[in-house]
Design a protein around this motif. Structure first.
Motif, PDB file in Angstrom:
ATOM      1  N   VAL A 165      -1.968  -3.533  11.469  1.00 22.39           N
ATOM      2  CA  VAL A 165      -0.934  -2.835  12.223  1.00 22.39           C
ATOM      3  C   VAL A 165       0.322  -3.691  12.213  1.00 22.39           C
ATOM      4  CG1 VAL A 165      -0.247  -1.907  14.467  1.00 22.39           C
ATOM      5  CG2 VAL A 165      -2.628  -1.674  13.682  1.00 22.39           C
ATOM      6  N   LEU A 166       1.444  -3.085  11.850  1.00 21.13           N
ATOM      7  CA  LEU A 166       2.727  -3.779  11.793  1.00 21.13           C
ATOM      8  C   LEU A 166       3.765  -3.033  12.602  1.00 21.13           C
ATOM      9  CD1 LEU A 166       2.959  -4.558   7.951  1.00 21.13           C
ATOM     10  CD2 LEU A 166       2.234  -6.129   9.754  1.00 21.13           C
ATOM     11  N   ASP A 167       4.789  -3.761  13.051  1.00 18.93           N
ATOM     12  CA  ASP A 167       5.958  -3.096  13.620  1.00 18.93           C
ATOM     13  C   ASP A 167       6.981  -2.899  12.510  1.00 18.93           C
ATOM     14  OD1 ASP A 167       7.064  -5.609  13.188  1.00 18.93           O
ATOM     15  OD2 ASP A 167       7.163  -6.134  15.319  1.00 18.93           O
ATOM     16  N   ASP A 168       8.149  -2.335  12.864  1.00 16.27           N
ATOM     17  CA  ASP A 168       9.157  -2.041  11.848  1.00 16.27           C
ATOM     18  C   ASP A 168       9.588  -3.296  11.093  1.00 16.27           C
ATOM     19  OD1 ASP A 168       9.121   0.637  12.527  1.00 16.27           O
ATOM     20  OD2 ASP A 168      10.859   0.511  13.861  1.00 16.27           O
ATOM     21  N   ALA A 169       9.730  -4.393  11.798  1.00 14.58           N
ATOM     22  CA  ALA A 169      10.152  -5.637  11.156  1.00 14.58           C
ATOM     23  C   ALA A 169       9.089  -6.133  10.186  1.00 14.58           C
ATOM     24  CB  ALA A 169      10.453  -6.704  12.202  1.00 14.58           C
ATOM     25  N   GLY A 170       7.842  -5.991  10.549  1.00 16.55           N
ATOM     26  CA  GLY A 170       6.763  -6.415   9.668  1.00 16.55           C
ATOM     27  C   GLY A 170       6.707  -5.594   8.396  1.00 16.55           C
ATOM     28  N   VAL A 171       6.929  -4.279   8.535  1.00 17.47           N
ATOM     29  CA  VAL A 171       6.965  -3.414   7.357  1.00 17.47           C
ATOM     30  C   VAL A 171       8.118  -3.793   6.448  1.00 17.47           C
ATOM     31  CG1 VAL A 171       7.340  -1.039   6.559  1.00 17.47           C
ATOM     32  CG2 VAL A 171       5.781  -1.493   8.467  1.00 17.47           C
ATOM     33  N   ARG A 172       9.274  -4.039   7.044  1.00 21.53           N
ATOM     34  CA  ARG A 172      10.440  -4.409   6.249  1.00 21.53           C
ATOM     35  C   ARG A 172      10.191  -5.715   5.495  1.00 21.53           C
ATOM     36  NH1 ARG A 172      13.328  -2.461   3.151  1.00 21.53           N
ATOM     37  NH2 ARG A 172      13.389  -0.726   4.637  1.00 21.53           N
ATOM     38  N   ALA A 173       9.515  -6.653   6.114  1.00 18.32           N
ATOM     39  CA  ALA A 173       9.217  -7.929   5.445  1.00 18.32           C
ATOM     40  C   ALA A 173       8.318  -7.709   4.229  1.00 18.32           C
ATOM     41  CB  ALA A 173       8.561  -8.892   6.427  1.00 18.32           C
ATOM     42  N   VAL A 174       7.342  -6.803   4.341  1.00 20.04           N
ATOM     43  CA  VAL A 174       6.477  -6.498   3.206  1.00 20.04           C
ATOM     44  C   VAL A 174       7.281  -5.812   2.107  1.00 20.04           C
ATOM     45  CG1 VAL A 174       4.475  -5.190   2.405  1.00 20.04           C
ATOM     46  CG2 VAL A 174       4.400  -6.351   4.622  1.00 20.04           C
ATOM     47  N   LEU A 175       8.085  -4.826   2.480  1.00 23.29           N
ATOM     48  CA  LEU A 175       8.858  -4.071   1.492  1.00 23.29           C
ATOM     49  C   LEU A 175       9.847  -4.964   0.753  1.00 23.29           C
ATOM     50  CD1 LEU A 175       9.587  -0.757   3.428  1.00 23.29           C
ATOM     51  CD2 LEU A 175       7.804  -1.209   1.733  1.00 23.29           C
ATOM     52  N   ASP A 176      10.403  -5.931   1.461  1.00 23.76           N
ATOM     53  CA  ASP A 176      11.381  -6.827   0.829  1.00 23.76           C
ATOM     54  C   ASP A 176      10.752  -7.664  -0.278  1.00 23.76           C
ATOM     55  OD1 ASP A 176      13.426  -5.897   2.402  1.00 23.76           O
ATOM     56  OD2 ASP A 176      13.370  -7.554   3.835  1.00 23.76           O
ATOM     57  N   ARG A 177       9.427  -7.821  -0.224  1.00 24.66           N
ATOM     58  CA  ARG A 177       8.741  -8.612  -1.251  1.00 24.66           C
ATOM     59  C   ARG A 177       8.349  -7.788  -2.468  1.00 24.66           C
ATOM     60  NH1 ARG A 177       6.050 -10.695   3.469  1.00 24.66           N
ATOM     61  NH2 ARG A 177       4.173  -9.465   3.007  1.00 24.66           N
ATOM     62  N   LEU A 178       8.506  -6.471  -2.379  1.00 25.96           N
ATOM     63  CA  LEU A 178       8.069  -5.588  -3.460  1.00 25.96           C
ATOM     64  C   LEU A 178       9.226  -5.215  -4.377  1.00 25.96           C
ATOM     65  CD1 LEU A 178       5.718  -3.158  -1.499  1.00 25.96           C
ATOM     66  CD2 LEU A 178       5.062  -5.097  -2.938  1.00 25.96           C
ATOM     67  N   GLY A 179       8.907  -5.020  -5.639  1.00 21.28           N
ATOM     68  CA  GLY A 179       9.883  -4.521  -6.586  1.00 21.28           C
ATOM     69  C   GLY A 179      10.094  -3.029  -6.401  1.00 21.28           C
ATOM     70  N   PRO A 180      10.989  -2.432  -7.183  1.00 18.30           N
ATOM     71  CA  PRO A 180      11.298  -1.004  -7.035  1.00 18.30           C
ATOM     72  C   PRO A 180      10.140  -0.116  -7.480  1.00 18.30           C
ATOM     73  CG  PRO A 180      12.422  -1.925  -8.943  1.00 18.30           C
ATOM     74  CD  PRO A 180      11.809  -3.088  -8.225  1.00 18.30           C
ATOM     75  N   ASP A 181      10.082   1.055  -6.891  1.00 17.88           N
ATOM     76  CA  ASP A 181       9.088   2.081  -7.205  1.00 17.88           C
ATOM     77  C   ASP A 181       9.860   3.338  -7.583  1.00 17.88           C
ATOM     78  OD1 ASP A 181       7.325   4.270  -7.086  1.00 17.88           O
ATOM     79  OD2 ASP A 181       6.109   3.372  -5.521  1.00 17.88           O
ATOM     80  N   PRO A 182       9.770   3.810  -8.839  1.00 16.96           N
ATOM     81  CA  PRO A 182      10.580   4.946  -9.261  1.00 16.96           C
ATOM     82  C   PRO A 182      10.230   6.257  -8.568  1.00 16.96           C
ATOM     83  CG  PRO A 182       9.071   4.292 -11.007  1.00 16.96           C
ATOM     84  CD  PRO A 182       9.009   3.220  -9.958  1.00 16.96           C
ATOM     85  N   GLN A 183       9.074   6.338  -7.925  1.00 13.83           N
ATOM     86  CA  GLN A 183       8.776   7.546  -7.149  1.00 13.83           C
ATOM     87  C   GLN A 183       9.626   7.623  -5.895  1.00 13.83           C
ATOM     88  OE1 GLN A 183       6.282  10.409  -7.126  1.00 13.83           O
ATOM     89  NE2 GLN A 183       6.916  10.033  -9.248  1.00 13.83           N
ATOM     90  N   LEU A 184      10.105   6.469  -5.446  1.00 10.84           N
ATOM     91  CA  LEU A 184      10.946   6.433  -4.248  1.00 10.84           C
ATOM     92  C   LEU A 184      12.422   6.382  -4.608  1.00 10.84           C
ATOM     93  CD1 LEU A 184       8.894   3.865  -2.152  1.00 10.84           C
ATOM     94  CD2 LEU A 184       8.744   6.360  -2.108  1.00 10.84           C
ATOM     95  N   ASP A 185      12.736   5.728  -5.714  1.00  6.29           N
ATOM     96  CA  ASP A 185      14.138   5.600  -6.126  1.00  6.29           C
ATOM     97  C   ASP A 185      14.179   5.360  -7.630  1.00  6.29           C
ATOM     98  OD1 ASP A 185      16.803   5.123  -6.498  1.00  6.29           O
ATOM     99  OD2 ASP A 185      16.897   3.325  -5.258  1.00  6.29           O
ATOM    100  N   ASP A 186      14.637   6.365  -8.375  1.00  5.74           N
ATOM    101  CA  ASP A 186      14.762   6.193  -9.819  1.00  5.74           C
ATOM    102  C   ASP A 186      16.232   6.136 -10.236  1.00  5.74           C
ATOM    103  OD1 ASP A 186      15.522   8.794  -9.409  1.00  5.74           O
ATOM    104  OD2 ASP A 186      14.183   9.667 -10.919  1.00  5.74           O
ATOM    105  N   GLY A 187      17.105   5.797  -9.290  1.00  4.62           N
ATOM    106  CA  GLY A 187      18.533   5.731  -9.550  1.00  4.62           C
ATOM    107  C   GLY A 187      18.950   4.435 -10.215  1.00  4.62           C
ATOM    108  N   PRO A 188      20.242   4.284 -10.441  1.00  4.07           N
ATOM    109  CA  PRO A 188      20.745   3.106 -11.164  1.00  4.07           C
ATOM    110  C   PRO A 188      20.516   1.788 -10.438  1.00  4.07           C
ATOM    111  CG  PRO A 188      22.550   4.465 -10.313  1.00  4.07           C
ATOM    112  CD  PRO A 188      21.304   5.251 -10.156  1.00  4.07           C
ATOM    113  N   GLU A 189      20.531   1.790  -9.107  1.00  5.84           N
ATOM    114  CA  GLU A 189      20.315   0.533  -8.387  1.00  5.84           C
ATOM    115  C   GLU A 189      18.885   0.033  -8.563  1.00  5.84           C
ATOM    116  OE1 GLU A 189      21.479   0.653  -4.337  1.00  5.84           O
ATOM    117  OE2 GLU A 189      23.573   1.200  -4.759  1.00  5.84           O
ATOM    118  N   ALA A 190      17.915   0.950  -8.494  1.00  5.42           N
ATOM    119  CA  ALA A 190      16.517   0.552  -8.699  1.00  5.42           C
ATOM    120  C   ALA A 190      16.309   0.077 -10.127  1.00  5.42           C
ATOM    121  CB  ALA A 190      15.595   1.727  -8.379  1.00  5.42           C
ATOM    122  N   GLU A 191      16.898   0.779 -11.066  1.00  5.33           N
ATOM    123  CA  GLU A 191      16.781   0.361 -12.466  1.00  5.33           C
ATOM    124  C   GLU A 191      17.375  -1.025 -12.669  1.00  5.33           C
ATOM    125  OE1 GLU A 191      17.833   2.738 -16.414  1.00  5.33           O
ATOM    126  OE2 GLU A 191      19.625   1.823 -15.507  1.00  5.33           O
ATOM    127  N   ALA A 192      18.543  -1.260 -12.103  1.00  7.52           N
ATOM    128  CA  ALA A 192      19.203  -2.562 -12.253  1.00  7.52           C
ATOM    129  C   ALA A 192      18.377  -3.678 -11.620  1.00  7.52           C
ATOM    130  CB  ALA A 192      20.603  -2.516 -11.637  1.00  7.52           C
TER     131      ALA A 192
END
Length: 323
Positions: A165-192
């Motif tokens: 179980v995580l709070d919002d800050a904990g989730v953000r910390a996990v997400l910050d460690r992950l690379g891009p996922d094209p199912q969530l964002d396939d735009g130019p920023e994710a590609e870059a």
């Protein structure tokens, strides 16, 4: 280990059957009793996958983070929706050793394969509709770490690598460690972001593609197939790859991931006629270019496919096409 397409499909099941409903949360095994008590009775407000990880959002800013790892699986039962075109035999949704038969050309719901309303669906590397649920709710089977239950649907989690179980800050910390996922964002920023993270390292591209901080969701199967499709040697130092080549890898991963999410299959061969496509959906042996084909002739050049170890994982590649 479940790759990105499987986890997105599991998140879809939660989005359809749990989001917007109050959920009874328990830990039949007892190992997650404290976390279950924190979530019990709360309404699930969102369900999303990022690469190989899933995040279930509950009211008041609490999240359940799950990483299935090698042995994890979800068993669903009750009122369900199955949007895959394949019924797999003897497996789990999330895993890659899918076998079975195609039931018709498409399956849009459990009813399309004759399953009763209260069927049981296992989701890990594979998806499989199993026995009918005779009593409600069904008794937990095996070592169930977490049970999520509504009036109509139950989801039992077994054997995850991570469950917390995580709070919002904990989730953000996990997400910050992950690379891009094209199912969530396939735009130019994710590609870059992908291009920059992939090519900044001297490590082999075959290692970089498996690094979840470079790109989220690629596992052993997609790694081997993407590199073959690009005719790229997996030992190529990533920093020697051009930006154009890196963008092509990202675009191909986006296409293959979308196919996987839509069909439930890691379909990595294209240009197939109708009969070959149906065989590929039914059997992994007809679905991939190099994965699990060690010692067999390359489908393109006839050279025997090589199996070696890279980063403690099996690597399949053609030493001629990918020289």
């Amino acid at each position: 280990m479940p790759e990105g397409h499987s986890v997105h499909r599991i998140a879809r099941q939660f989005a359809r059957r749990f989001v917007g409903r109050a959920v009874r949360v328990s830990s039949p095994q007892g190992r997650f009793a404290e976390g279950a008590a924190m979530l019990d009775g709360r309404t699930m407000t969102d369900a999303k996958a990022v690469g190989k990880q899933m995040f279930l959002d509950f009211e008041d800013g609490l999240w359940l983070r799950v990483h299935l790892g090698i042995y994890g699986a979800w068993d669903f039962a009750g009122a369900l929706e199955l949007d895959a075109p394949t019924a797999s035999a003897g497996g789990r949704m999330g895993q890659t050793n899918q076998r079975g038969t195609v039931v018709g050309e498409h399956e849009d719901s459990l009813a399309s394969i004759g399953a009763p309303r209260r069927a049981r669906l296992r989701m890990a590397e594979q998806e499989k509709v199993t026995e009918t649920v005779e009593t409600w709710p069904p008794e937990p089977v095996g070592q169930v770490r977490v049970r999520l239950l509504t009036d109509e649907t139950v989801a039992d989690l077994r054997g995850p690598t991570a469950c917390e179980v995580l709070d919002d800050a904990g989730v953000r910390a996990v997400l910050d460690r992950l690379g891009p996922d094209p199912q969530l964002d396939d735009g130019p920023e994710a590609e870059a972001k992908f291009v920059e993270r992939l090519t900044k390292s001297a490590k082999a591209v075959g290692l970089q593609l498996m690094d979840q901080s470079v790109v989220a969701g690629i596992g052993n199967v997609y790694r081997a197939e993407i590199l073959f499709r690009a005719r790229m040697n997996p030992h190529t130092p990533a920093r020697t790859i051009s930006a154009e080549q890196a963008r092509d890898l990202w675009a191909d991963w986006s296409r293959l991931l979308e196919i996987g999410v839509t069909t439930g299959q890691m379909m990595t061969m294209d240009g197939l006629d109708e009969a070959a496509h149906r065989r590929a959906l039914a059997s992994r042996a007809d679905r991939h270019w190099v994965y699990k084909r060690e010692g067999l002739p390359c489908r393109v050049c006839g050279t025997h496919i090589v199996l070696e170890e890279m980063g403690n994982r099996k690597l399949y590649w053609c030493p001629q096409c990918q020289a």
